[in-house]
Design a protein around this motif. Structure first.
Motif, PDB file in Angstrom:
ATOM      1  N   GLU A 184       0.915  -1.175  -0.021  1.00  0.00           N
ATOM      2  CA  GLU A 184      -0.120  -0.120  -0.007  1.00  0.00           C
ATOM      3  C   GLU A 184       0.906   1.236  -0.099  1.00  0.00           C
ATOM      4  N   VAL A 185       1.756   1.373   0.748  1.00  0.00           N
ATOM      5  CA  VAL A 185       2.906   2.437   1.123  1.00  0.00           C
ATOM      6  C   VAL A 185       3.549   2.686  -0.399  1.00  0.00           C
ATOM      7  N   LEU A 186       4.062   1.407  -0.997  1.00  0.00           N
ATOM      8  CA  LEU A 186       4.511   1.435  -2.257  1.00  0.00           C
ATOM      9  C   LEU A 186       3.877   2.028  -3.311  1.00  0.00           C
ATOM     10  N   TYR A 193       2.581  10.564  -3.500  1.00  0.00           N
ATOM     11  CA  TYR A 193       2.075  11.099  -2.336  1.00  0.00           C
ATOM     12  C   TYR A 193       3.213  11.500  -1.266  1.00  0.00           C
ATOM     13  N   ALA A 194       3.042  12.516  -0.531  1.00  0.00           N
ATOM     14  CA  ALA A 194       4.098  12.959   0.517  1.00  0.00           C
ATOM     15  C   ALA A 194       3.677  11.884   1.733  1.00  0.00           C
ATOM     16  N   TYR A 195       4.911  11.793   2.516  1.00  0.00           N
ATOM     17  CA  TYR A 195       4.666  10.875   3.648  1.00  0.00           C
ATOM     18  C   TYR A 195       3.426  11.194   4.520  1.00  0.00           C
ATOM     19  N   LYS A 196       3.196  12.679   4.785  1.00  0.00           N
ATOM     20  CA  LYS A 196       2.015  13.040   5.677  1.00  0.00           C
ATOM     21  C   LYS A 196       0.708  12.654   4.889  1.00  0.00           C
ATOM     22  N   GLU A 197       0.596  12.783   3.490  1.00  0.00           N
ATOM     23  CA  GLU A 197      -0.535  12.093   3.105  1.00  0.00           C
ATOM     24  C   GLU A 197      -0.862  10.693   3.036  1.00  0.00           C
TER      25      GLU A 197
END
Length: 238
Positions: A184-186, A193-197
């Motif tokens: 999902e993160v990948l 997407y930015a880390y915060k998003e």
């Protein structure tokens, strides 16, 4: 809802007439959709379906399913917290129970190959789209309860082809090294997407996102998010 499976006739009266009963949990992140499904199929005396719980994300789903032990779970594919596949992964022991196994029926607006194959590989007994009628959905639920595999007609042939054909997508050993959450993160990283998003979308902390990205880079032997994006794009994961 329009006619989707085209195989059920008189399901509601049949369920009531034979006093069949099935306990169901609804998992979907749209409250209004859950309310609509509940109103459509949850009239137990008529349909035989008893809705014993609802959930809007992965963690809620696992908690409710574990607590209620329904016979069938109606599972949306796209959920906050890792998606339907993550729910299946965390409920493997319930699906494999010798007595009273919990069975899953995917109910999604998506008919994408990746979504269908993903949940079927994860252990779901069937996959129908949200254009299905209430009567046909009730019929599908009872069939899954009995151990049948159920698919919308236009998906059934695709699923058979995907798993039986020599052209079926090969196992990706690199992807198999990743957990569902890491996948999902990948995908979100590859989409820009930015880390915060990502943290907001997956209901996790930014620090956890960073940990997952580090794990993905290590497992795939990549150096940075730009290489990761190229890797994901080459596999059409974006």
């Amino acid at each position: 809802m329009s006619d989707e499976t085209g195989s059920a006739t008189g399901t509601e009266s049949g369920a009531a007439g034979t006093e069949r009963r099935v306990r169901v949990v609804l998992v979907d992140d749209h409250r209004m959709f859950r309310t609509g499904v509940q109103a459509e199929i949850g009239r137990t005396e008529t349909t035989g379906v008893e809705v014993v719980g609802e959930a809007a994300d992965v963690d809620q789903a696992v908690t409710v399913i574990t607590a209620t032990r329904p016979e069938v779970v109606l599972l949306d594919v796209h959920l906050p917290g890792g998606g339907g596949v993550e729910v299946l992964r965390r409920c493997v022991s319930l699906m494999g129970a010798a007595e009273d196994p919990v069975r899953f029926l995917a109910l999604s607006v998506s008919d994408a190959a990746e979504d269908v194959i993903g949940v079927i590989r994860g252990g779901a007994r069937g996959y129908v789209t949200k254009t299905i009628t209430g009567t046909d959905l009730v019929d599908s639920i009872f069939r899954v309860q009995e151990g049948d595999a159920v698919f919308s007609p236009r998906l059934a042939g695709f699923v058979l082809d995907a798993f039986a054909s020599t052209d079926a997508p090969p196992v990706d050993e690199d992807m198999d090294r990743l957990t569902q959450r890491e996948r999902e993160v990948l995908r979100l990283i590859a989409r820009g997407y930015a880390y915060k998003e990502i943290a907001k979308q997956l209901y996790i902390s930014v620090k956890t996102v960073e940990s997952h990205v580090s794990a993905v880079l290590r497992k795939l032997q990549l150096s940075n998010r730009h290489e990761l994006t190229r890797w994901a794009t080459a596999r059409r994961l974006v």
